[in-house]
Design a protein around this motif. Structure first.
Motif, PDB file in Angstrom:
ATOM      1  N   ILE A 142      78.030  32.380  48.596  1.00 51.34           N
ATOM      2  CA  ILE A 142      79.270  31.939  47.962  1.00 51.34           C
ATOM      3  C   ILE A 142      78.992  30.561  47.400  1.00 51.34           C
ATOM      4  O   ILE A 142      78.449  29.699  48.103  1.00 51.34           O
ATOM      5  CB  ILE A 142      80.436  31.871  48.975  1.00 51.34           C
ATOM      6  N   SER A 171      80.203  27.122  44.788  1.00 52.70           N
ATOM      7  CA  SER A 171      81.067  26.338  43.899  1.00 52.70           C
ATOM      8  C   SER A 171      80.336  25.033  43.611  1.00 52.70           C
ATOM      9  O   SER A 171      79.287  24.758  44.196  1.00 52.70           O
ATOM     10  CB  SER A 171      82.438  26.078  44.534  1.00 52.70           C
ATOM     11  N   MET A 211      86.502  27.287  49.463  1.00 53.22           N
ATOM     12  CA  MET A 211      85.417  27.676  50.347  1.00 53.22           C
ATOM     13  C   MET A 211      85.567  27.055  51.728  1.00 53.22           C
ATOM     14  O   MET A 211      85.390  27.723  52.756  1.00 53.22           O
ATOM     15  CB  MET A 211      84.072  27.302  49.727  1.00 53.22           C
ATOM     16  N   ALA A 269      88.378  28.812  53.603  1.00 56.18           N
ATOM     17  CA  ALA A 269      87.954  30.125  54.090  1.00 56.18           C
ATOM     18  C   ALA A 269      87.088  29.979  55.341  1.00 56.18           C
ATOM     19  O   ALA A 269      87.268  30.705  56.329  1.00 56.18           O
ATOM     20  CB  ALA A 269      87.204  30.875  53.000  1.00 56.18           C
ATOM     21  N   LEU A 270      86.172  29.041  55.307  1.00 49.48           N
ATOM     22  CA  LEU A 270      85.312  28.807  56.463  1.00 49.48           C
ATOM     23  C   LEU A 270      86.108  28.345  57.676  1.00 49.48           C
ATOM     24  O   LEU A 270      85.870  28.800  58.806  1.00 49.48           O
ATOM     25  CB  LEU A 270      84.253  27.753  56.109  1.00 49.48           C
ATOM     26  N   THR A 278      75.661  34.653  55.695  1.00 45.58           N
ATOM     27  CA  THR A 278      76.267  34.157  54.456  1.00 45.58           C
ATOM     28  C   THR A 278      75.834  32.717  54.245  1.00 45.58           C
ATOM     29  O   THR A 278      75.815  31.912  55.186  1.00 45.58           O
ATOM     30  CB  THR A 278      77.804  34.245  54.492  1.00 45.58           C
ATOM     31  N   TRP A 292      76.696  29.313  52.186  1.00 46.22           N
ATOM     32  CA  TRP A 292      77.785  28.624  51.495  1.00 46.22           C
ATOM     33  C   TRP A 292      77.140  27.503  50.704  1.00 46.22           C
ATOM     34  O   TRP A 292      76.616  26.526  51.279  1.00 46.22           O
ATOM     35  CB  TRP A 292      78.809  28.136  52.523  1.00 46.22           C
ATOM     36  N   ILE A 319      82.853  30.745  42.775  1.00 49.77           N
ATOM     37  CA  ILE A 319      84.283  30.455  42.772  1.00 49.77           C
ATOM     38  C   ILE A 319      84.510  29.278  41.851  1.00 49.77           C
ATOM     39  O   ILE A 319      84.003  28.174  42.092  1.00 49.77           O
ATOM     40  CB  ILE A 319      84.795  30.157  44.191  1.00 49.77           C
ATOM     41  N   ALA A 375      90.773  32.277  48.918  1.00 43.25           N
ATOM     42  CA  ALA A 375      90.215  32.068  50.251  1.00 43.25           C
ATOM     43  C   ALA A 375      90.315  33.348  51.084  1.00 43.25           C
ATOM     44  O   ALA A 375      89.373  33.716  51.801  1.00 43.25           O
ATOM     45  CB  ALA A 375      90.929  30.909  50.942  1.00 43.25           C
ATOM     46  N   THR A 397      87.719  35.832  49.849  1.00 41.92           N
ATOM     47  CA  THR A 397      86.385  35.407  50.263  1.00 41.92           C
ATOM     48  C   THR A 397      86.098  35.860  51.691  1.00 41.92           C
ATOM     49  O   THR A 397      85.007  36.368  51.997  1.00 41.92           O
ATOM     50  CB  THR A 397      86.261  33.880  50.157  1.00 41.92           C
TER      51      THR A 397
END
Length: 385
Positions: free
Chosen positions: A70, A72, A198, A201-202, A216, A218, A244, A339, A342
């Motif tokens: 993921i 950004s 991000m 979401a985490l 995953t 990030w 994103i 989010a 994701t």
């Protein structure tokens, strides 16, 4: 999968506010990197930085491959000193692609060798009392603006005495407003809002102890606005990369300021068929508003990764932005939707197991089956009646 806890809107907006407070035009991203890396470590992730500061944070899953990424970007638009002018002002060149139309009137910081100075970007003919209608008829462009430094600078030598020089980075004030109705107005929402998505979401995943089938990564890049983005932050384990970033809610586009806007293509061509299809289906399964769009004058971290030679599936998830690369506006609902999606994506089962290997045989290779479409004319007539 476990039901992910509700995204914490206060956490999301507080991270966005903190990021907006840190100037980070491309080439001046160290402090934004430090802030983000510390927050990732606080959330319990293993964090590594490239030489120049792109972030790669690992959240382990049940298997190492085929890992998901993921991404950004932390860098924003800005400017750079092109020349010291004889009138004691500064000629500028843009960092990233944005119009000088949106620079006029902006407050800014100049990072010189002797410290930070403040100033305002003005058109060359800024006084209506002097130039009358010429203020409105003068051309628009970077050669037609200058930065007025808030110091005694009547000539070029005054600028040199202050330590200001060609090449100094100029950061544009974001001037953020977080409204009670959920709208957020600021410069640099591209892509600090994506970074905040991000992190949110985490935070929710860590709080709910959500497990994922694969690792995953990030990723947070530092050169997307100048085209290099994710070119040097991926690892071979990553088989799919979801960027994103912002979508454009302008006339002729299908993006919206609410829900998720799934980009099907940008100026570099279509995104991965299977990955985009999976993301769209996840929205349907979890009641997340989604619309699709195609961007003509747009590229993201996904493009830079592929152009650097990474053979990864790519997709682009966006929050609709009104006035992109200018005075931007978004809505908190879209950020929360992103989010949520994701989390559902990284927790979903792997569909293409063959992606665990960079090169393999035909076994397990994907299909793009085409079936003849059949229209139910009777049902169509009943629906219209």
């Amino acid at each position: 999968m476990q039901n992910p806890r509700t995204i914490d809107p206060d956490y999301l907006t507080s991270r966005l506010k903190a990021l907006l407070d840190i100037p980070s035009p491309t080439g001046f991203t160290d402090e934004a990197v430090r802030y983000t890396a510390r927050e990732l470590e606080r959330l319990g992730l293993e964090v590594k930085l490239t030489r120049r500061g792109a972030i790669r944070a690992l959240r382990p899953g049940a298997a190492q491959r085929p890992a998901r990424g993921i991404v950004s970007h932390l860098d924003t638009l800005g400017a750079q000193v092109k020349a010291l002018k004889e009138n004691g002002r500064l000629e500028l060149v843009s960092i990233g692609h944005w119009s000088a139309r949106f620079a006029e009137g902006a407050r800014a910081s100049i990072f010189s060798s002797r410290g930070t100075y403040r100033g305002t970007i003005l058109p060359l003919k800024a006084s209506g009392h002097t130039f009358n209608e010429e203020v409105d008829t003068q051309p628009v462009g970077w050669p037609h603006v200058e930065l007025r430094v808030d110091a005694l600078t009547h000539q070029r030598d005054d600028l040199l005495q202050l330590g200001i020089d060609v090449g100094d980075i100029v950061a544009i004030d974001p001037q953020p407003e977080f409204l009670d109705n959920g709208f957020i107005v600021s410069r640099h929402l591209d892509d600090k809002a994506g970074v905040a998505v991000m992190l949110a979401a985490l935070e929710a995943m860590q709080r709910a102890k959500i497990e994922t089938p694969v690792d995953t990564y990030w990723l947070f890049t530092i050169g997307e606005e100048v085209g290099v983005g994710a070119s040097a932050v991926l690892v071979p384990e990553i088989a799919s990369l979801v960027a994103i970033d912002n979508g454009t809610t302008a006339t002729g586009q299908n993006s919206q300021e609410f829900g998720v806007t799934l980009a099907m293509a940008d100026q570099t061509g279509p995104f991965d068929y299977h990955l985009s299809k999976k993301l769209h289906e996840l929205c349907g399964e979890h009641a997340i508003q989604v619309q699709k769009d195609v961007f003509r004058h747009y590229r993201s971290d996904a493009a830079s990764a592929v152009e650097a030679g990474h053979d990864v599936r790519t997709a682009l998830l966006t929050f609709g932005v009104d006035g992109s690369h200018g005075y931007e506006r978004i809505h908190l609902q879209a950020l929360i939707s992103l989010a949520r999606l994701t989390i559902h994506y990284v927790a979903s089962e792997v569909q293409i197991e063959r992606d665990a290997e960079e090169v393999s045989g035909l076994r397990g290779f994907t299909h793009q089956k085409v079936h003849e479409a059949k229209q139910d004319l009777k049902a169509d007539e009943q629906a219209r009646s």
